[in-house]
Design an enzyme around this catalytic site. Sequence first.
Site, PDB file in Angstrom:
ATOM      1  CG  PHE A  97      -3.245  -1.537   3.659  1.00 33.19           C
ATOM      2  CD1 PHE A  97      -2.546  -0.756   3.800  1.00 33.19           C
ATOM      3  CD2 PHE A  97      -4.202  -0.805   2.056  1.00 33.19           C
ATOM      4  CE1 PHE A  97      -2.347   0.943   3.005  1.00 33.19           C
ATOM      5  CE2 PHE A  97      -3.814   0.022   1.265  1.00 33.19           C
ATOM      6  CZ  PHE A  97      -2.515   0.828   1.569  1.00 33.19           C
TER       7      PHE A  97
ATOM      8  CG  ASP B 173     -11.107  -1.382   0.463  1.00 31.86           C
ATOM      9  OD1 ASP B 173     -10.991  -1.520  -0.376  1.00 31.86           O
ATOM     10  OD2 ASP B 173     -10.692  -0.640   0.795  1.00 31.86           O
TER      11      ASP B 173
ATOM     12  CE  LYS C 199      -4.427  -2.809  -4.626  1.00 29.86           C
ATOM     13  NZ  LYS C 199      -4.284  -2.326  -3.692  1.00 29.86           N
TER      14      LYS C 199
HETATM   15  C1  LIG Z   1      -4.026  -1.392  -3.206  1.00 27.34           C
HETATM   16  C2  LIG Z   1      -5.900  -1.129  -1.551  1.00 27.34           C
HETATM   17  C3  LIG Z   1      -5.726   0.471  -1.195  1.00 27.34           C
HETATM   18  C4  LIG Z   1      -5.726   1.313  -1.704  1.00 27.34           C
HETATM   19  O1  LIG Z   1      -5.299   2.028  -3.495  1.00 27.34           O
HETATM   20  P1  LIG Z   1      -4.659   2.807  -4.232  1.00 27.34           P
HETATM   21  O2  LIG Z   1      -4.589   2.680  -5.372  1.00 27.34           O
HETATM   22  O3  LIG Z   1      -2.976   2.601  -3.957  1.00 27.34           O
HETATM   23  O4  LIG Z   1      -4.695   4.313  -3.360  1.00 27.34           O
HETATM   24  C5  LIG Z   1      -7.382   0.438  -0.668  1.00 27.34           C
HETATM   25  N1  LIG Z   1      -7.509  -0.057  -0.289  1.00 27.34           N
HETATM   26  C6  LIG Z   1      -7.330  -2.258  -0.325  1.00 27.34           C
HETATM   27  C7  LIG Z   1      -8.161  -3.337   0.438  1.00 27.34           C
HETATM   28  C8  LIG Z   1      -6.060  -2.296  -0.973  1.00 27.34           C
HETATM   29  O5  LIG Z   1      -5.999  -3.343  -1.616  1.00 27.34           O
END
Ligand SMILES: *Cc1c(COP(=O)(O)O)cnc(C)c1O
Length: 379
Positions: A123, A208, A237
């Site tokens: 994700f 990420d 986050k």
């Molecule tokens: C939450 C999340 C995102 C997206 O972040 P947003 O601030 O909602 O755009 C991307 N990668 C990971 C691993 C996440 O947990």
Amino acid sequence: MSGSFVYSEKPIQIEGGEGPYLYDDAGNEYLDFGASYGVATVGHCHPEVVSAVQSQMEELTFVQASYPNAARDALYEKLAAVAPDGLENVWLCNSGTEANEAALKFARSATGNSKVVAAMQGFHGRTMGALSATWKSKYKQPFEPLAGDFEFVPYGDEEALAEAVDDETAAVLLEPIQGEGGVNPAPEDYLQVAREVTNQTGSALILDEIQTGLGRTGALWACEKRGVTPDLLTSAKGLGGGLPVGATLCADWIAEDAGPHGSTFSGGPVVSAAAEATLSIIAEENIPKDASEVGDHLQSKLRGSELPIRAVRGEGLLLGVEVKRGANRLLKRLAMDHGILALPAGRTVVRLLPPLVVEESHADEVVAALEAVLAEAKA
Ligand SMILES: *Cc1c(COP(=O)(O)O)cnc(C)c1O
């Protein structure tokens, strides 16, 4: 249609917060074990974040990023200081998905290639590029066609990864532990292999760390625990202590040929002050160490319990409890009967992603509540 037509609203109206707690409009207390989508890393309304934001608001609310500003410069410096070695170039934005968009653009520009290899169950966000790198078809299908040239490999399969990456590959994009996709930690040498194959082909390795970073797994960045330094690392986050800010950290060879990019709100003074304060709190309060200790305690309690669960996965305070039936019903009972808010990660996983300021007593409370709701579900 009024309000949000995107989120199914929960029957609790939250109006206050302090540390790991949230309070509803009637003053009832909830233990926020999902940290509000992982944002409340240093807890809600941390006094140092609140005061940094208040003072900056009075000084200057906003100025565009092409004028130097002390609050933004302080954040650039702080991020460069805490970045894995060699990732001192910082791009600031407003969210996780934007941090990943930038990473994808920079990697394509610097390599001159377009193909991106990402993982099944991964994700990375909801904007078109990051969404193209996201696995779940439920999130993608209504919006197709998405950005092209993304290829998916099974997460954790070293051979499949090595096979997919070639001289035409711009980047490999991975989470060190998949969060949304079910809390799946990378097998021991997987990131190392990702590093080696990208080095061999001249592709960029993007990690990420939007969910795994900032101390959650017991180190400031999860990649440090695996001894792997990527070419790009994304964060968001919890970075702004509750305010929207994201960052893309990159190596010199990426930064030197990153291509044109920009954003109106990049590095606004107020969010910069909030993020600088948050990073200071994480360092001063030794948060990664606490996350590791409380996480180990929570994990051993879950494993030692008589809970009718299939598995416990994760590291530090990013844990997934795989249950036998739907997670959403359990989450609702946890909230309504026990005042504990957690998150799902797919249909059958309860995701525990608390603020990193929680203590062992909070963990015990959650295990006891899980025992109660699972016993009820079985009856
Ligand atoms: C939450 C999340 C995102 C997206 O972040 P947003 O601030 O909602 O755009 C991307 N990668 C990971 C691993 C996440 O947990």
